[in-house]
Scaffold this motif. Structure first.
Motif, mmCIF file in Angstrom:
data_model
loop_
_atom_site.group_PDB
_atom_site.id
_atom_site.type_symbol
_atom_site.label_atom_id
_atom_site.label_comp_id
_atom_site.label_asym_id
_atom_site.label_seq_id
_atom_site.Cartn_x
_atom_site.Cartn_y
_atom_site.Cartn_z
ATOM 1 N N PHE A 136 45.544 52.200 52.367
ATOM 2 C CA PHE A 136 45.705 51.495 51.366
ATOM 3 C C PHE A 136 44.294 51.316 50.835
ATOM 4 O O PHE A 136 44.125 51.988 49.173
ATOM 5 N N VAL A 190 43.203 52.873 46.858
ATOM 6 C CA VAL A 190 42.869 52.080 45.989
ATOM 7 C C VAL A 190 42.115 51.612 45.858
ATOM 8 O O VAL A 190 41.305 51.581 44.487
ATOM 9 N N ASP A 199 56.102 46.435 48.823
ATOM 10 C CA ASP A 199 56.157 47.038 48.231
ATOM 11 C C ASP A 199 55.478 48.519 48.190
ATOM 12 O O ASP A 199 55.852 49.775 49.012
ATOM 13 N N PRO A 200 53.898 48.216 48.256
ATOM 14 C CA PRO A 200 53.084 49.392 48.688
ATOM 15 C C PRO A 200 53.657 49.835 49.786
ATOM 16 O O PRO A 200 52.767 51.393 49.973
ATOM 17 N N LEU A 239 51.155 46.781 42.832
ATOM 18 C CA LEU A 239 50.036 47.686 44.054
ATOM 19 C C LEU A 239 50.565 48.564 44.665
ATOM 20 O O LEU A 239 49.737 50.006 44.925
ATOM 21 N N ALA A 240 52.177 48.236 44.482
ATOM 22 C CA ALA A 240 52.568 50.602 45.133
ATOM 23 C C ALA A 240 52.394 51.337 44.020
ATOM 24 O O ALA A 240 51.682 52.008 44.513
ATOM 25 N N ASP A 252 53.988 42.328 43.251
ATOM 26 C CA ASP A 252 53.951 44.185 44.706
ATOM 27 C C ASP A 252 53.912 45.368 44.519
ATOM 28 O O ASP A 252 53.213 46.537 45.020
ATOM 29 N N LEU A 293 48.728 52.435 44.097
ATOM 30 C CA LEU A 293 49.236 54.065 45.221
ATOM 31 C C LEU A 293 49.751 54.581 45.052
ATOM 32 O O LEU A 293 48.678 55.831 46.080
#
Ligand code: RIB
Ligand code: CA
Length: 342
Positions: free
Chosen positions: A307, A311, A246-247, A22-23, A19, A26
């Motif tokens: 998001f 992304v 986290d995102p 992914l953050a 995660d 972003l």
């Protein structure tokens, strides 16, 4: 962007970690942010491995100009316990992605944090892992941290149950002494993005399918690194998809209207059965001034809109049509969750 439409200087302190990746994606796709550097800390995976993973994300986005610094390899006092059971031995879902050869991580995350706070203007920190680096840096140079603009930490929990003990969330459980020190000594209010709000942010199979349809390369990459995480979530909590904690911390930093919360004094238990628990003094028993904004509600659809647009490059009017499918009217445009604002 803030009033002057300037990019906001930010350091991402993290433990990549699926995660976290992914953050980072972003953050790198968000024009509001000027990512000054990435620091990695012992958490999901050892700090050195996390740094290599961060480079893999930077390379994908052509941003190897952003420096990655390796931080603390173990918590302040406790034995280090990783979360490789959740994120894979490699920290990216055992996806076997090739190493970045062009650049190497640098040593000295703690020094980088303090140097950057002193040399740059209006620097904020988004912490996505245990707070060991932040605690070490704050202890070493408290004056530098008086220049800190904003601090967002993914960690802790208010009313929600823990994810690595009945009451504790992993980042603060992994290094409770660091978390306690930061909550006691940081000179600015800590925006605590805890499990109460992050559990609402689930990367579901249908959402991943949408990403694959509109942005196959990104979709397949995300599918590759989250497969392990999907399996973990199904086995552990019968969740279809994966909670991407986290995102939300990055999204909230970009758009604070995505979450609502309470300004409270928060302490962190550093020993005993509740080790790592955030104790948020909602009723003011301890008569201490608030040191945190504890986020308790979030706009799940609003997060996913941000998001997916950043992304996956999702565009209107299709994005709104798909969000209506993903989030039926019952919970659209609503702030979900518990406590009302203060
Ligand atoms: O408890 C969830 C948090 O711990 C997330 O930041 C995850 O990446 C791990 O660091
Ligand atoms: Ca993390």
């Amino acid at each position: 962007m803030n009033a002057e439409n300037k990019k906001r200087n930010v350091i991402l302190d993290c433990d990549p970690g699926i995660d976290d990746c992914l953050a980072l994606m972003l953050a790198l796709r968000s024009p509001e942010l000027n990512v000054l550097g990435i620091t990695t800390v012992c958490g999901n995976v050892p700090a050195a491995l996390g740094a290599k993973n961060a480079l893999k994300i930077l390379k994908r986005y052509g941003r190897l100009d952003i420096p990655v610094y390796v931080g603390e390899e173990k918590p302040l006092r406790r034995e280090y316990v990783s979360a490789q059971d959740t994120h894979g031995e490699d920290g990216m879902g055992d996806s076997g992605l090739s190493e970045v050869e062009e650049v190497s991580p640098l040593p000295g995350a703690v020094d980088f944090l303090n140097r950057t706070l002193k040399e740059q203007q209006e620097v904020s920190v988004i912490a996505l892992g245990p707070l060991t680096n932040v605690a070490k840096a704050l202890e070493a140079d408290p004056q530098a941290w008086r220049r800190l603009r904003e601090f967002v930490s993914m960690g802790g929990n208010f009313k929600s149950f823990g994810n690595c003990s009945p009451v504790a969330e992993y980042n603060y459980w992994c290094d409770p002494d660091a978390a306690a020190f930061v909550y006691e000594n940081l000179p600015v209010r800590i925006h605590m993005i805890g499990l109460d709000v992050t559990r609402k942010i689930v990367l579901r199979p249908d959402i991943l399918e949408y990403i694959c349809q509109i942005c196959p390369e990104e979709g397949e990459f995300i599918r590759k690194i989250t497969r392990f995480y999907f399996d973990f979530h199904w086995e552990q909590e019968e969740v279809l998809g994966c909670v991407i904690n986290d995102p939300l911390a990055v999204a909230y930093f970009i758009d604070p209207s995505l979450c609502r919360g309470l300004d409270l004094y928060t302490g962190v238990a550093v020993e005993g059965i509740a080790l790592g628990q955030t104790v948020c003094d909602e009723k003011g028993f301890w008569k201490k001034a608030p040191n945190s904004r504890v986020l308790t509600q979030t706009d799940t659809e609003g997060f996913m809109r941000l998001f997916l647009s950043r992304v996956a490059g999702a565009e209107e009017p299709q994005l709104s049509r798909v969000l209506r499918q993903l989030y039926p009217a019952a919970c659209r445009n609503s702030i979900e969750g518990g406590q009302q604002d203060a």
